[in-house]
Design an enzyme around this catalytic site. Structure first.
Site, PDB file in Angstrom:
ATOM      1  N   ASP A 248      -0.960  -5.461  -1.372  1.00 45.81           N
ATOM      2  CA  ASP A 248       0.327  -5.022  -0.822  1.00 45.81           C
ATOM      3  C   ASP A 248       1.290  -6.213  -0.869  1.00 45.81           C
ATOM      4  O   ASP A 248       1.351  -7.022   0.052  1.00 45.81           O
ATOM      5  CB  ASP A 248       0.081  -4.551   0.619  1.00 45.81           C
ATOM      6  N   HIS A 422       0.587 -14.002   3.605  1.00 45.28           N
ATOM      7  CA  HIS A 422       0.801 -13.982   2.159  1.00 45.28           C
ATOM      8  C   HIS A 422       1.527 -15.267   1.762  1.00 45.28           C
ATOM      9  O   HIS A 422       2.281 -15.838   2.558  1.00 45.28           O
ATOM     10  CB  HIS A 422       1.691 -12.806   1.757  1.00 45.28           C
ATOM     11  N   HIS A 456      -4.008 -11.731   0.224  1.00 44.75           N
ATOM     12  CA  HIS A 456      -5.427 -11.359   0.118  1.00 44.75           C
ATOM     13  C   HIS A 456      -5.980 -12.032  -1.124  1.00 44.75           C
ATOM     14  O   HIS A 456      -6.413 -11.367  -2.062  1.00 44.75           O
ATOM     15  CB  HIS A 456      -5.611  -9.841  -0.003  1.00 44.75           C
ATOM     16  N   GLU A 481      -8.608  -6.631  -4.778  1.00 45.01           N
ATOM     17  CA  GLU A 481      -8.190  -5.420  -4.062  1.00 45.01           C
ATOM     18  C   GLU A 481      -7.995  -4.293  -5.070  1.00 45.01           C
ATOM     19  O   GLU A 481      -7.332  -4.469  -6.093  1.00 45.01           O
ATOM     20  CB  GLU A 481      -6.905  -5.634  -3.259  1.00 45.01           C
ATOM     21  N   HIS A 483      -7.092  -0.968  -3.955  1.00 51.26           N
ATOM     22  CA  HIS A 483      -6.671   0.067  -3.002  1.00 51.26           C
ATOM     23  C   HIS A 483      -6.207   1.342  -3.692  1.00 51.26           C
ATOM     24  O   HIS A 483      -6.433   2.449  -3.207  1.00 51.26           O
ATOM     25  CB  HIS A 483      -5.542  -0.506  -2.120  1.00 51.26           C
ATOM     26  N   GLU A 529      -9.618  -4.125   0.996  1.00 53.82           N
ATOM     27  CA  GLU A 529      -9.366  -2.720   0.657  1.00 53.82           C
ATOM     28  C   GLU A 529      -9.836  -2.365  -0.753  1.00 53.82           C
ATOM     29  O   GLU A 529      -9.074  -1.887  -1.585  1.00 53.82           O
ATOM     30  CB  GLU A 529      -7.871  -2.407   0.839  1.00 53.82           C
ATOM     31  N   GLU A 594      -6.940  -6.963  10.606  1.00 57.41           N
ATOM     32  CA  GLU A 594      -5.511  -6.648  10.666  1.00 57.41           C
ATOM     33  C   GLU A 594      -5.277  -5.785  11.887  1.00 57.41           C
ATOM     34  O   GLU A 594      -6.051  -4.861  12.157  1.00 57.41           O
ATOM     35  CB  GLU A 594      -5.035  -5.905   9.405  1.00 57.41           C
ATOM     36  N   TYR A 595      -4.225  -6.072  12.620  1.00 62.15           N
ATOM     37  CA  TYR A 595      -3.834  -5.227  13.753  1.00 62.15           C
ATOM     38  C   TYR A 595      -2.382  -5.494  14.085  1.00 62.15           C
ATOM     39  O   TYR A 595      -1.785  -6.442  13.599  1.00 62.15           O
ATOM     40  CB  TYR A 595      -4.751  -5.481  14.962  1.00 62.15           C
ATOM     41  N   ASN A 654       7.824   2.186  -6.046  1.00 60.59           N
ATOM     42  CA  ASN A 654       8.041   1.179  -5.006  1.00 60.59           C
ATOM     43  C   ASN A 654       7.760   1.790  -3.645  1.00 60.59           C
ATOM     44  O   ASN A 654       7.741   3.009  -3.484  1.00 60.59           O
ATOM     45  CB  ASN A 654       9.466   0.613  -5.071  1.00 60.59           C
ATOM     46  N   PHE A 658       8.325  -1.364   3.128  1.00 61.42           N
ATOM     47  CA  PHE A 658       6.996  -1.557   3.715  1.00 61.42           C
ATOM     48  C   PHE A 658       6.515  -2.998   3.537  1.00 61.42           C
ATOM     49  O   PHE A 658       5.497  -3.397   4.095  1.00 61.42           O
ATOM     50  CB  PHE A 658       5.996  -0.582   3.096  1.00 61.42           C
ATOM     51  N   ASN A 661       6.964  -6.709   7.156  1.00 62.85           N
ATOM     52  CA  ASN A 661       6.023  -6.563   8.277  1.00 62.85           C
ATOM     53  C   ASN A 661       5.807  -7.873   9.011  1.00 62.85           C
ATOM     54  O   ASN A 661       4.720  -8.109   9.563  1.00 62.85           O
ATOM     55  CB  ASN A 661       4.642  -6.090   7.793  1.00 62.85           C
TER      56      ASN A 661
END
Length: 1122
Positions: A248, A422, A456, A481, A483, A529, A594-595, A654, A658, A661
């Site tokens: 991501d 990241h 990641h 990853e 995902h 993921e 992650e939370y 895209n 998102f 964050n």
């Protein structure tokens, strides 16, 4: 070694594509060619002394460096400067970073013919800085996508339209390197590439986040030659490796880390692994160092030691900085580590290196709290004793182990107060700058963050050195990853496919081998993921066999597979965490990988997670998602710039915003939530229970020595007194409790007649550290003291002055002659004007309000989202009709007016007598009692339609005259806070300009709120204005004030698009729905912070403010002591 002509058959598919269709970048079984084995970062020192001097200088970094962090276009030069800085004082390392010649083709088949040949003319090509991502310099477009692959899913194939970057640069090899072997080292290239030297192919590699190194000795012109060597590189945007890189993030390409030339002797140190076995009582540590040499093939391992010797020494580098600045580095030797005969200790199966052992008495241990480092130096000498090669790195002694439901560091179950990070820079993307990395670390440490998960993928080598130095527990994560396969059930998952196993394992091996000597790493992660399959057993097995000194982390497959030593779910709800912690069959600790999804105005409920973590055995922390808003700078034709998110570069597919964050903005300006993080992560906790004030030191390795405890007591928001609290040092994981009445503040409390008294304890550092200067507040907590007296609410004082009320058509004018006048429209029920001494204080209407500009968390969940349900109910297009407006009573001192507002969906105009009553969403009775004193008491009775979903807010909205821009309030602050995110916000009297209340979230929405407000004033520069407070038995309110209307905050897609209104929109909410934030893709505001559609009653007091009055005095007038 293959000849160049045969090499072309293998790595010259660009020449063969048209002949047989084979493309090396679409073959998952072919991931590298001529690439040297993975190893630790090499420095090629010329001597032991040179090694020590290098680390002495390199480790002299602290928070001051972060002040030069650059986030604008200057960062391009900054990344080039850092490439040179990082190899300073390394005589056998040369940086090739700088401006290279660059050409981009739309596909590999369209690259210029033979562009890699020395004779090729590149003068027409553009210049591109290396390191960089080419999309951030006008070539191709960046793409932001979270889960969906940025190309059609057809593994291992990628689109034929595959942007391909062609790079060329020139270099000469110094005369001093004569007789040495030349290595070409790429620290990271995205996503796959071929390289040529002087027209000869020298290598191919994949994996966008790890080094690729090739020996190029035979292809270079002689050392000292005037003839320049030509390095050509062809980089593919997409390759089969891209199927393992579906993180991501922005998809950016190119040579984004440094390119180095390294010169090594014929026989050289190529790798070494520092291991320590610490005694149970920590009194000593046995040291084992594995050393690998690279030798010419004709030399056997056994013969090497007849011509060479290996010496390894450990130096106490922590002692270097205690002297006057000119330390004797060599004298800090604390352990000589000797070469062992091959028979002892037991040889490691398959290990073809050399084992050296030693012992250190009383090692100083490394932890995030006390990051003590030593320097390990490995030296290779020839027969005459001359140093031919030297390598070194900082190392730390720390023991990572497991116990029942616990992860232990040095025997303690440390709590990981973490964040995901990241690599992201708004201007240079994935390129790295030292001061910016230090800025991240300094901000993390200053906000009590002690752990980072590299999300990641493996990050820049310097990041690990800095985490070792500053003290940061780390999960190092493999660049894996997949995902996007979650949505493609027709395809077999790569983790189950043998053909992908070697590529996955290569990524894990590369990470471990590069980073294995870093003390900060306490856990390896198999990636993110990527489901769960048989290949994961291979990855986990390899790591466990290679490095037993750390634990394994992997969330995929439900976070409880045999391939993880930690139960590491993402976005798990608190109640499910506690359930697992209490499961007697689960022996592993639970740490959230992650939370608390920090998307926009978010992170509600964070305190609930930490109440559980702090009080439940088996819960050991977590990593917030994530550190920084991943926006990129976009420049418009007129030269203006803003932070852009997905879709703004024409990128398809895209995922819009998102990528936003972060706990910080792209330039690392903190979001308000970082205050909440700092508070909940703080190491000194304070609580008042049953008359006892308890101060707990939650550190695991530090006492409170070196901390200053201060206190102050406030009454109704104003300071009564303060002082220093003299405490004996509190040991780690210990508490100090005292009867609060025996504290130095008691006499002030006992003599006060105020309504509310709060005690605030603040804990500061007495001395500067690497990450902050002295005086920094480590912890701060506020407790409410018992009421000194019973406070009764009573009616406000009635002025003896005379009040005049008159009706003129549709308006009622109420006034006190020559003091103030208020006009109310009986048709609309709105206050149309309110003037004090001729000064307008209210622009227009006092209206009920139930809507907020949606935040990202309101939008998450598609049809089940709060926003979808609100819109389906028509709550987003509300129109208020005054069903009735009547004067209830008039006396000499007061006027009482009742307005009944019907909240209907827009379109239902006029009377509802003949319309469907189901269109009425809210019936609100508003009673105004206007006193001669100028006070207006507003009593609201709200009756929502019981079929509505949870309400965004219940309150009133006023439009205050724009000149009344100085806001003073008594409530929580000074920063933005909401009902489910207010633990850090202390109750006091604060003052700000309206513009300072605004939080410039990149995507606007509800913001600038302040919780638990008792009263507020808005004043102009002359002191005139309006006062508002809770009244009667109503609880404190949620307040917000902005130059931007709710509809404007909802309309704009960027903060820069917001247009100020002609007034200040001022909200007073009896109830305001929580922000949520357990995630951002489902409705997850916790029940206590939802507003059910039931009846609500509340009262508000408004009155004029003049230069002679204050909010405090007005508020106090409505209270009396019993």
């Amino acid at each position: 070694m293959a000849s160049s002509s045969s090499s072309l058959v293998v790595v010259g598919p660009l020449n063969l594509t048209q002949q047989n269709g084979y493309k090396v970048w679409e073959d998952p079984s072919f991931i590298k060619w001529r690439k040297r084995d993975s190893h630790v970062t090499l420095h090629c020192h010329d001597s032991l002394e040179g090694s020590l001097r290098y680390w002495y200088q390199r480790n002299k970094v602290d928070f001051l460096v972060s002040q030069s962090a650059v986030w604008n276009v200057d960062a391009v030069q900054g990344s080039l400067d850092c490439a040179a800085f990082w190899i300073k004082d390394l005589p056998f390392v040369k940086s090739l970073s700088g401006y290279w010649k660059f050409f981009i083709a739309d596909r590999p088949s369209n690259v210029p013919t033979n562009f890699y040949e020395s004779e090729f003319h590149d003068s027409e090509w553009k210049n591109l800085p290396v390191p960089s991502n080419w999309q951030l310099h006008g070539f191709d477009v960046p793409i932001y996508t979270n889960v969906v692959y940025p190309f059609p899913l057809d593994p291992p194939f990628v689109p034929s339209e595959n942007p391909t970057g062609c790079y060329r640069t020139y270099f000469q090899i110094p005369k001093e390197w004569e007789g040495r072997r030349i290595l070409l080292h790429f620290e990271a290239v995205d996503s796959a590439f071929c390289a040529w030297i002087n027209g000869n192919p020298v290598g191919y590699s994949q994996d966008s986040r790890l080094p690729a190194e090739f020996e190029i000795t035979e292809f270079c012109h002689p050392c000292g030659s005037d003839v320049k060597n030509v390095l050509a590189v062809q980089v593919y945007r997409w390759s089969d490796g891209s199927y393992l890189e579906d993180q991501d993030q922005w998809r950016l390409s190119g040579i984004h880390r440094d390119v180095l030339l390294m010169a090594k002797p014929e026989v050289f140190i190529t790798d070494y692994f520092f291991k320590s076995n610490i005694a149970e009582d920590y009194s000593y540590a046995d040291i084992l160092v594995e050393v690998k040499l690279d030798r010419l093939k004709e030399t056997s391992k056994d013969n090497i030691l007849t011509d060479y010797s290996i010496e390894t020494t450990l130096f106490d580098s922590g002692s270097w900085y205690t002297s006057d600045g000119n330390p004797d580095l060599l004298s800090s030797n604390v352990a000589d580590i000797k070469l062992q005969p091959s028979s002892t200790p037991a040889p490691i199966l398959g290990f073809h290196g050399y084992l050296l052992t030693g012992k250190l008495q009383s090692p100083k241990l490394w932890s995030a709290e006390k990051p003590y480092l030593y320097t390990l130096v490995v030296v290779l000498k020839d027969r005459s004793g001359r140093v031919v090669d030297s390598e070194s790195c900082p190392v730390g002694f720390r023991l990572v182990s497991k116990a029942h439901k616990q992860l232990l560091v040095n025997g303690h179950a440390v709590v990981l107060r973490g964040v995901n990070r990241h690599e992201h820079h708004p201007q240079v993307g994935k390129a790295n700058i030292e001061s910016c990395m230090i800025k991240d670390l300094v901000l993390m440490k200053q906000n009590n963050i002690n752990a980072v998960r590299n999300s990641h993928y493996p990050q820049h080598p310097r990041w690990y050195e800095l985490c070792d130095l500053f003290g940061m527990y780390m999960i190092d994560e493999a660049n894996i990853e997949t995902h996007g396969f979650d949505y493609s059930k027709h395809l077999k998952h790569p983790t189950l496919e043998p053909i992908w196993a070697s590529s996955m394992l290569d990524r894990v091996i590369g990470m471990v081998e590069r980073d294995k000597n870093h003390a900060c790493i306490i856990s390896w992660s198999l990636g993110n993921e990527s489901g769960f399959g048989t290949n994961h057993y291979a990855l986990a097995g390899w790591i466990r066999g290679r490095d037993s000194s750390r634990v394994l982390h992997y969330e995929g497959g439900g976070s409880r597979t045999p391939c993880t030593d930690i139960v590491c779910p993402m976005y798990m709800r608190v109640w499910d965490m506690v359930k697992i912690a209490n499961d007697p069959t689960e022996t592993r600790p639970l740490i959230l990988c992650e939370y608390s999804h920090a998307m926009g105005n978010s992170n509600g409920n964070l305190h609930i997670y930490w109440e559980a973590i702090d009080n439940t055995f088996g819960l050991q922390g977590g990593f917030i998602w994530d550190w920084v808003d991943q926006a990129l700078v976009k420049v418009y034709e007129d030269g203006t710039k803003h932070w852009a998110y997905g879709g703004e570069f024409g990128d398809v597919p895209n995922d819009l915003n998102f990528c936003l964050n972060g706990l910080t903005f792209p330039d690392r300006t903190p979001h308000p939530v970082l205050h909440e993080v700092k508070y909940l992560y703080q190491p000194i906790k304070v609580a008042l229970n049953e008359g006892k004030l308890e101060i707990k030191n939650t550190h695991f390795f530090q006492t409170t020595e070196g901390l200053e405890f201060s206190w102050y007591i406030s009454a109704n928001g104003y300071n009564l007194g303060s002082g220093i609290l003299d405490l004996a040092p509190i040991k780690p994981q210990n508490s100090y409790a005292v009867d609060w009445k025996s504290g130095p503040w008691y006499s002030l409390w006992a003599s006060s007649s105020e309504e509310e008294l709060f005690l605030t304890l603040t804990v500061k550092l007495l001395d500067s550290t690497r990450w902050v200067e002295a005086g920094h507040i480590v912890s701060s907590a506020q407790v409410q003291l018992p009421d000194r007296k019973n406070i009764l609410v009573h009616a406000i004082a009635i002025s003896s002055g005379k009040l005049v009320a008159e009706t003129q058509g549709d308006t009622i004018i109420v006034k006190k002659q020559d003091v103030w006048d208020l006009t109310l429209n009986t048709k609309t029920g709105l206050v149309e004007s309110w003037k004090v001494k001729g000064v307008h204080i209210l622009k227009k209407g006092i209206l009920p309000c139930f809507w907020r500009a949606p935040i990202d968390n309101d939008k998450g969940g598609e049809g089940a989202s709060y926003l979808s349900r609100w819109k389906a109910a028509g709550m987003d297009c509300l129109h208020f009709i005054a069903e009735s407006c009547s004067v209830q009573s008039i006396t000499e001192n007061s006027v009482r007016i009742l307005v009944v507002f019907l909240g209907v969906t827009k379109g239902a105009e006029g009377s509802l007598s003949n319309q469907d009553k189901s269109k009425v969403l809210y019936t609100t009775e508003v009673t105004y009692t206007i006193f001669a004193s100028g006070d207006v008491i507003i009593e609201c009775e709200v009756k929502p339609n019981p079929d509505l979903p949870p309400l965004p807010r219940v309150g009133i909205v006023l439009n205050v005259e724009k000149s009344l821009d100085l806001v003073t309030w008594y409530g929580r602050g000074p920063f933005e806070c909401y009902p489910d995110r207010k633990a850090a916000a202390q109750v006091a009297v604060y003052e700000h300009n309206v513009s300072e209340l605004h939080v410039p979230y990149i995507v606007p929405g509800e913001s600038s709120g302040r919780a638990d407000v008792r009263w507020a004033t808005f004043r102009n520069k002359n002191g005139f204005g309006i006062y508002a407070s809770k009244y009667g038995i109503s609880p404190p309110m949620q307040m917000s004030a902005s130059y931007y209307s709710t509809s404007e905050l909802e309309r704009a897609t960027h903060n820069e698009e917001l247009i100020e209104g002609d007034s200040i929109e001022f909200h007073l909410d009896h109830k305001h729905m929580g922000l949520g934030g357990d995630d951002s893709w489902s409705p997850c505001v916790h029940n206590p912070y939802l507003i059910p559609p039931v009846s609500h009653s509340f009262s508000v007091r408004l009155c004029p403010v003049t230069p002679d009055t204050s909010g405090y005095d007005i508020y106090k007038s409505q209270l009396q002591n019993s």
